[in-house]
Every structure is written in C-alpha cells, then in structure tokens.
Design an enzyme around this catalytic site. Sequence first.
Site, short mmCIF file in Angstrom:
data_model
loop_
_atom_site.label_atom_id
_atom_site.label_comp_id
_atom_site.label_asym_id
_atom_site.label_seq_id
_atom_site.Cartn_x
_atom_site.Cartn_y
_atom_site.Cartn_z
N ASP A 30 0.87 -1.16 0.00
CA ASP A 30 0.00 0.00 0.00
C ASP A 30 0.92 1.23 0.00
OD1 ASP A 30 -2.30 1.71 0.50
OD2 ASP A 30 -1.60 1.79 2.57
N ASP A 45 -0.24 5.10 1.17
CA ASP A 45 -0.50 6.02 2.28
C ASP A 45 -0.40 5.33 3.63
OD1 ASP A 45 -0.99 8.34 0.77
OD2 ASP A 45 -3.04 7.69 0.35
N ASP A 50 -3.42 12.38 0.65
CA ASP A 50 -4.57 13.24 0.37
C ASP A 50 -4.65 14.37 1.38
OD1 ASP A 50 -5.34 11.76 -1.82
OD2 ASP A 50 -6.78 10.53 -0.72
N ASP A 105 -5.19 3.63 -3.12
CA ASP A 105 -6.34 4.47 -3.42
C ASP A 105 -5.96 5.95 -3.36
OD1 ASP A 105 -8.91 5.19 -4.04
OD2 ASP A 105 -9.77 4.70 -2.08
N ASP A 160 -1.96 -0.99 5.75
CA ASP A 160 -2.40 -0.43 7.03
C ASP A 160 -3.92 -0.29 7.13
OD1 ASP A 160 -3.20 2.84 6.93
OD2 ASP A 160 -2.24 2.02 5.16
#
Length: 268
Positions: free
Chosen positions: A32, A34, A43, A123, A203
């Site tokens: 992943d 972030d 973001d 994402d 996470d």
Amino acid sequence: MRRCCQGVGLPCLFKGVGMANPRPPRYLLVFDFDETIVDENSDDSVVRAAPGQALPEPLQQSLHQGSYNEYMQRVLAFLGDQGVRVGDFKAIYENIPLSPGMPELFQFLSKNHELFEIILISDANMFGIEAKLRAAGVHSLFRKIFSNPSSFDKRGYLTLGPYHSHKCLDCPANMCKRKILTEYLAERAQEEVEFERVFYVGDGANDFCPSVTLTSADVAFPRKGYPMHRMTLEMEKKQPGAFQATVVPWESATEVARYLQELLKKKC
C-alpha cells in the site's frame, strides 16, 4: 519450482550470458502507499498547499457527499482555483516522509530484487505516488503501480478519476484491492509466473479486503494499531482460522525486512 541457496545481498539467480529464460521471481510483494510506504495520508498532505493550509469549512463538510474519490476531486479543483500547480504538488508529494524503517526495507529489496516481484496498490493517485517513489529512488523496484488516474488538464489543475468499478460491498466504489490483486495473480499465472508466497504490506481497511484472500503460505504485514491490524485481530477472535495468512504486525518496516531476511536464510 526449483529452489536455490540464497544469502541476503548475494543472489544466486545468475543472469548469465546467453541465458534465454531467467528464472521468474519467487515471491510477490504487495505494498500500500499512504501510511505504509509514506508516513502520512497523501490526500491530507496536499492541503498544505491551500491558503492557510486549510480547506474551507463547506468543502470539509462535503466529505460524506458521494464517494471519497469524488470528495478529493473537489479538493483538487479547489486547490487549482487557488493557483496550486504541478510544481507545488510535486514538491509536496516528494517531501512526504517515508514510514519508519522503509528506507532499510527498500535497501534490502534492492539487494534481493531477483527474488521479489513488487507491486503497489493504492487508493491515492498515480501522479503523487510516482513523484514520491522517484524522489526516494525506488520507483524502478516496482513492476506495476495500481492507483487512481490523475493528470493535469489544460488549466494546470490536477484532476483525479476512479480506478475501476466493482461489486465488492466492503470497498469504496472506485477501488477494490482484492479485485486488483486477484486479477493480477491470474494474469501472471497465464504468463506462467506463479509465486511461492505472497506478502502484503498495508495499514488500512481497504488492505484487509485483499489480505483475506491470502493463503496459509502467505504473510500479511499490517501496520500495528492501524485498521488492517485491528480487523485481522477481530476476525481471528470471531472466526478462528478464517484468516489464513501468517500475520506479522510492524511498527518499523525494518521488522518486515528482518522477517524476509530470516525467510531467505531458511531457504539455504
């Protein structure tokens, strides 16, 4: 699949002259982005480019209007209206700190790159991820990056789109990481590349969804105390044995590197 003795930093998968078919990687490592590779939610990081480093209250309140991806489209449009352009975004993404121990993990993977096929499923957005990975000098480690498409339009605004559509009820409308991982493994199998093990480092709740599909040969590395970790603990409590993969929580990515290092030593 044939095995070989492997010393850390001393790969035994030789790329000899005239070797027509080098052996494929033995392990798939999924990251992943972030709060996994980087120690922030990217973001949230871009808000630092806003006047006063804050969003207007009505924009903040619109978070739950539609999907989160749509909310970030509004945030980026607002930043564009404020004159935030490509150089500003690039500087912000490049300066997001890596998570603790992540440089050491990437150093380990660089030394043992023949054994690991590395992909990233996030994402966030493609522009921000690639900017950070290039700045950190690790972009070339990744075979493929799956993230929401982003680009700069004629006005110079950073625009964002959804990655895909899916039918998973547990994931945001724009991305199901389980669907991405499942399709990737099927695609690689068609290309006659199958992995001994899959390792998943994440996470968030959207990392829990794909980790449920891992087998008993695989390893999930949830960041300690984050949603993915809590959800694995809850599943084990409610449905013992339902989560098949070995769970190795981490606070520093050096713990992930240490686990992988020990695994390679055992192969000798």
